[in-house]
Motif scaffolding. Structure first.
Motif, PDB file in Angstrom:
ATOM      1  N   GLU A  27       0.818  -1.212   0.000  1.00  0.00           N
ATOM      2  CA  GLU A  27       0.000   0.000   0.000  1.00  0.00           C
ATOM      3  C   GLU A  27       0.855   1.267   0.000  1.00  0.00           C
ATOM      4  N   ALA A  28       1.997   1.215   0.677  1.00  0.00           N
ATOM      5  CA  ALA A  28       2.849   2.400   0.810  1.00  0.00           C
ATOM      6  C   ALA A  28       4.284   1.972   1.007  1.00  0.00           C
ATOM      7  N   ILE A  29       5.199   2.812   0.531  1.00  0.00           N
ATOM      8  CA  ILE A  29       6.632   2.607   0.698  1.00  0.00           C
ATOM      9  C   ILE A  29       7.222   3.844   1.344  1.00  0.00           C
ATOM     10  N   CYS A  30       8.111   3.640   2.315  1.00  0.00           N
ATOM     11  CA  CYS A  30       8.809   4.748   2.941  1.00  0.00           C
ATOM     12  C   CYS A  30      10.297   4.582   2.652  1.00  0.00           C
ATOM     13  N   GLU A  31      10.908   5.617   2.077  1.00  0.00           N
ATOM     14  CA  GLU A  31      12.286   5.527   1.602  1.00  0.00           C
ATOM     15  C   GLU A  31      13.192   6.466   2.384  1.00  0.00           C
ATOM     16  N   PRO A  32      14.060   5.916   3.233  1.00  0.00           N
ATOM     17  CA  PRO A  32      15.016   6.778   3.925  1.00  0.00           C
ATOM     18  C   PRO A  32      16.167   7.177   3.002  1.00  0.00           C
ATOM     19  N   ALA A  33      16.735   8.343   3.238  1.00  0.00           N
ATOM     20  CA  ALA A  33      17.943   8.737   2.518  1.00  0.00           C
ATOM     21  C   ALA A  33      19.073   7.778   2.879  1.00  0.00           C
ATOM     22  N   PHE A  34      19.949   7.500   1.890  1.00  0.00           N
ATOM     23  CA  PHE A  34      20.884   6.395   2.055  1.00  0.00           C
ATOM     24  C   PHE A  34      22.146   6.648   1.249  1.00  0.00           C
ATOM     25  N   TRP A  35      23.129   5.786   1.441  1.00  0.00           N
ATOM     26  CA  TRP A  35      24.341   5.793   0.640  1.00  0.00           C
ATOM     27  C   TRP A  35      24.021   5.242  -0.745  1.00  0.00           C
ATOM     28  N   ALA A  36      24.582   5.839  -1.770  1.00  0.00           N
ATOM     29  CA  ALA A  36      24.239   5.473  -3.146  1.00  0.00           C
ATOM     30  C   ALA A  36      25.082   4.323  -3.690  1.00  0.00           C
ATOM     31  N   GLY A  37      25.969   3.757  -2.859  1.00  0.00           N
ATOM     32  CA  GLY A  37      26.898   2.756  -3.344  1.00  0.00           C
ATOM     33  C   GLY A  37      28.236   3.364  -3.702  1.00  0.00           C
ATOM     34  N   PHE A  38      28.307   4.693  -3.637  1.00  0.00           N
ATOM     35  CA  PHE A  38      29.548   5.438  -3.858  1.00  0.00           C
ATOM     36  C   PHE A  38      29.447   6.730  -3.066  1.00  0.00           C
ATOM     37  N   ASP A  39      30.593   7.309  -2.729  1.00  0.00           N
ATOM     38  CA  ASP A  39      30.601   8.569  -1.978  1.00  0.00           C
ATOM     39  C   ASP A  39      30.356   9.734  -2.933  1.00  0.00           C
ATOM     40  N   ARG A  40      29.375  10.561  -2.639  1.00  0.00           N
ATOM     41  CA  ARG A  40      29.104  11.729  -3.464  1.00  0.00           C
ATOM     42  C   ARG A  40      30.227  12.754  -3.309  1.00  0.00           C
ATOM     43  N   SER A  41      30.536  13.453  -4.382  1.00  0.00           N
ATOM     44  CA  SER A  41      31.695  14.354  -4.387  1.00  0.00           C
ATOM     45  C   SER A  41      31.367  15.757  -3.907  1.00  0.00           C
ATOM     46  N   SER A  42      30.069  16.088  -3.817  1.00  0.00           N
ATOM     47  CA  SER A  42      29.705  17.430  -3.368  1.00  0.00           C
ATOM     48  C   SER A  42      28.294  17.403  -2.791  1.00  0.00           C
ATOM     49  N   ALA A  43      27.963  18.460  -2.057  1.00  0.00           N
ATOM     50  CA  ALA A  43      26.614  18.562  -1.502  1.00  0.00           C
ATOM     51  C   ALA A  43      25.572  18.684  -2.606  1.00  0.00           C
ATOM     52  N   ASP A  44      25.978  19.163  -3.766  1.00  0.00           N
ATOM     53  CA  ASP A  44      25.028  19.270  -4.880  1.00  0.00           C
ATOM     54  C   ASP A  44      24.447  17.909  -5.254  1.00  0.00           C
ATOM     55  N   GLY A  45      25.248  16.866  -5.074  1.00  0.00           N
ATOM     56  CA  GLY A  45      24.741  15.529  -5.349  1.00  0.00           C
ATOM     57  C   GLY A  45      23.580  15.169  -4.443  1.00  0.00           C
ATOM     58  N   TYR A  69       6.707   7.704   0.421  1.00  0.00           N
ATOM     59  CA  TYR A  69       7.135   8.710   1.391  1.00  0.00           C
ATOM     60  C   TYR A  69       8.655   8.618   1.554  1.00  0.00           C
ATOM     61  N   SER A  70       9.237   9.658   2.120  1.00  0.00           N
ATOM     62  CA  SER A  70      10.689   9.648   2.299  1.00  0.00           C
ATOM     63  C   SER A  70      11.086  10.237   3.652  1.00  0.00           C
ATOM     64  N   TRP A  71      12.333   9.921   4.023  1.00  0.00           N
ATOM     65  CA  TRP A  71      13.015  10.499   5.175  1.00  0.00           C
ATOM     66  C   TRP A  71      14.303  11.137   4.652  1.00  0.00           C
ATOM     67  N   LEU A  72      14.778  12.197   5.272  1.00  0.00           N
ATOM     68  CA  LEU A  72      15.938  12.910   4.766  1.00  0.00           C
ATOM     69  C   LEU A  72      17.055  12.989   5.807  1.00  0.00           C
ATOM     70  N   CYS A  73      18.301  12.921   5.311  1.00  0.00           N
ATOM     71  CA  CYS A  73      19.481  13.065   6.159  1.00  0.00           C
ATOM     72  C   CYS A  73      20.714  12.936   5.277  1.00  0.00           C
ATOM     73  N   PRO A  99       5.286  17.461   0.872  1.00  0.00           N
ATOM     74  CA  PRO A  99       4.131  16.712   1.398  1.00  0.00           C
ATOM     75  C   PRO A  99       4.385  15.244   1.677  1.00  0.00           C
ATOM     76  N   THR A 100       5.489  14.685   1.173  1.00  0.00           N
ATOM     77  CA  THR A 100       5.735  13.262   1.402  1.00  0.00           C
ATOM     78  C   THR A 100       6.925  12.991   2.323  1.00  0.00           C
ATOM     79  N   VAL A 101       7.514  14.032   2.906  1.00  0.00           N
ATOM     80  CA  VAL A 101       8.654  13.846   3.811  1.00  0.00           C
ATOM     81  C   VAL A 101       8.141  13.633   5.233  1.00  0.00           C
ATOM     82  N   LEU A 102       8.494  12.481   5.823  1.00  0.00           N
ATOM     83  CA  LEU A 102       7.961  12.118   7.137  1.00  0.00           C
ATOM     84  C   LEU A 102       8.848  12.552   8.291  1.00  0.00           C
ATOM     85  N   GLY A 103      10.169  12.534   8.094  1.00  0.00           N
ATOM     86  CA  GLY A 103      11.051  12.841   9.213  1.00  0.00           C
ATOM     87  C   GLY A 103      12.504  12.747   8.824  1.00  0.00           C
ATOM     88  N   ILE A 104      13.348  12.456   9.824  1.00  0.00           N
ATOM     89  CA  ILE A 104      14.796  12.419   9.648  1.00  0.00           C
ATOM     90  C   ILE A 104      15.284  10.972   9.683  1.00  0.00           C
TER      91      ILE A 104
END
Length: 266
Positions: A27-45, A69-73, A99-104
């Protein structure tokens, strides 16, 4: 059968996976922010990544009738450079009203370093200031118990922290009691080779009860299975758990925890 996938990294999955999830009753998926499998080179990523989580994945999920929904960090693995981490954290407030960000989340520890702990605590303070739920990652393998204890000690230093709005994920047999006894929710991550198998998760469920537990697949870019939760539900059925017991752990529990955010609907 209907269920909620409370922790799934769908940016690493194909649209075929969304279709399989929908056919399985998700019915619903919640996606936390995560490592992409590689280190990002800048905050712009991370800026582009946060846009992907908040703008594009909800649209992709909606094509299959699933709410996203998502979580951010900034995730623990990339938080060991405090300067870089704080650059990323400066981006987060502008996305929190989406509207879809739930928390940290998923914040926590990777190698249990002092720098990781510093950024973890900065995230917790941000969540506390805004009264947001928190999703916490615990380290893998031999560092899990040490990392879990460090996290619990750190959380205990915050006054007026609502423990019922915090879930500590990737628990295993040697950490679950520490989390539950401290008054937090616990997440069991079902992986084919690591973290927690369905059999082990059900054993823990039978020992500790279902009051503050959920199951998730994580389903990230590594060896993982986006259908781990319904497959575990099938194993619960084989072990003579009732339909009510199964619904409690795969639907009602995540809905109860996630529902503490007014943005969550399921």
């Amino acid at each position: 059968m209907k269920y909620i996938e409370p922790h799934g990294h769908m940016v690493s999955r194909t649209t075929d996976d969304y279709e399989k999830l929908a056919l399985s009753g998700c019915e619903a998926i919640c996606e936390p922010a995560f490592w992409a499998g590689f280190d990002r080179s800048s905050a712009d990523g991370f800026y582009d990544y946060f846009r992907q989580l908040t703008e594009y994945e909800p649209k992709r999920a909606a094509k299959y009738g699933i709410r996203h929904y998502s979580w951010l960090c900034i995730n623990p693995k990339e938080a060991d450079d405090p300067g870089f981490a704080r650059e990323v954290m400066d981006l987060i407030p502008r996305f929190l009203d989406c509207p879809t960000v739930l928390g940290i989340g998923e914040i926590g520890l990777n190698k249990n370093t002092r720098n990781e702990l510093e950024i973890f605590e900065a995230h917790v303070q941000l969540a506390q200031d805004r009264d947001l739920p928190i999703l916490i990652h615990t380290p893998h393998l031999e560092d899990k118990l040490k990392g879990t204890k460090l996290i619990l000690d750190s959380l205990a230093s915050f006054s007026k922290l609502d423990r019922g709005k915090i879930i500590i994920d990737h628990v295993e047999e040697h950490t679950i009691s520490h989390v539950l006894d401290a008054g937090y929710w616990a997440g069991m991550t079902l992986y084919p080779e690591s973290k927690c198998s369905p059999h082990r998760a059900i054993d823990m469920l039978e020992i500790y009860g279902a009051e503050r537990l959920w199951m998730n697949s994580a389903c990230d870019w590594g060896h993982s299975d986006p259908l781990a939760v319904p497959k575990c539900a099938l194993e619960m059925k084989r072990r003579r758990h009732t339909a009510e017991d199964i619904e409690q752990i795969i639907y009602k529990n995540p809905r109860r925890f996630l529902g503490q955010s007014p943005k969550f609907e399921a």
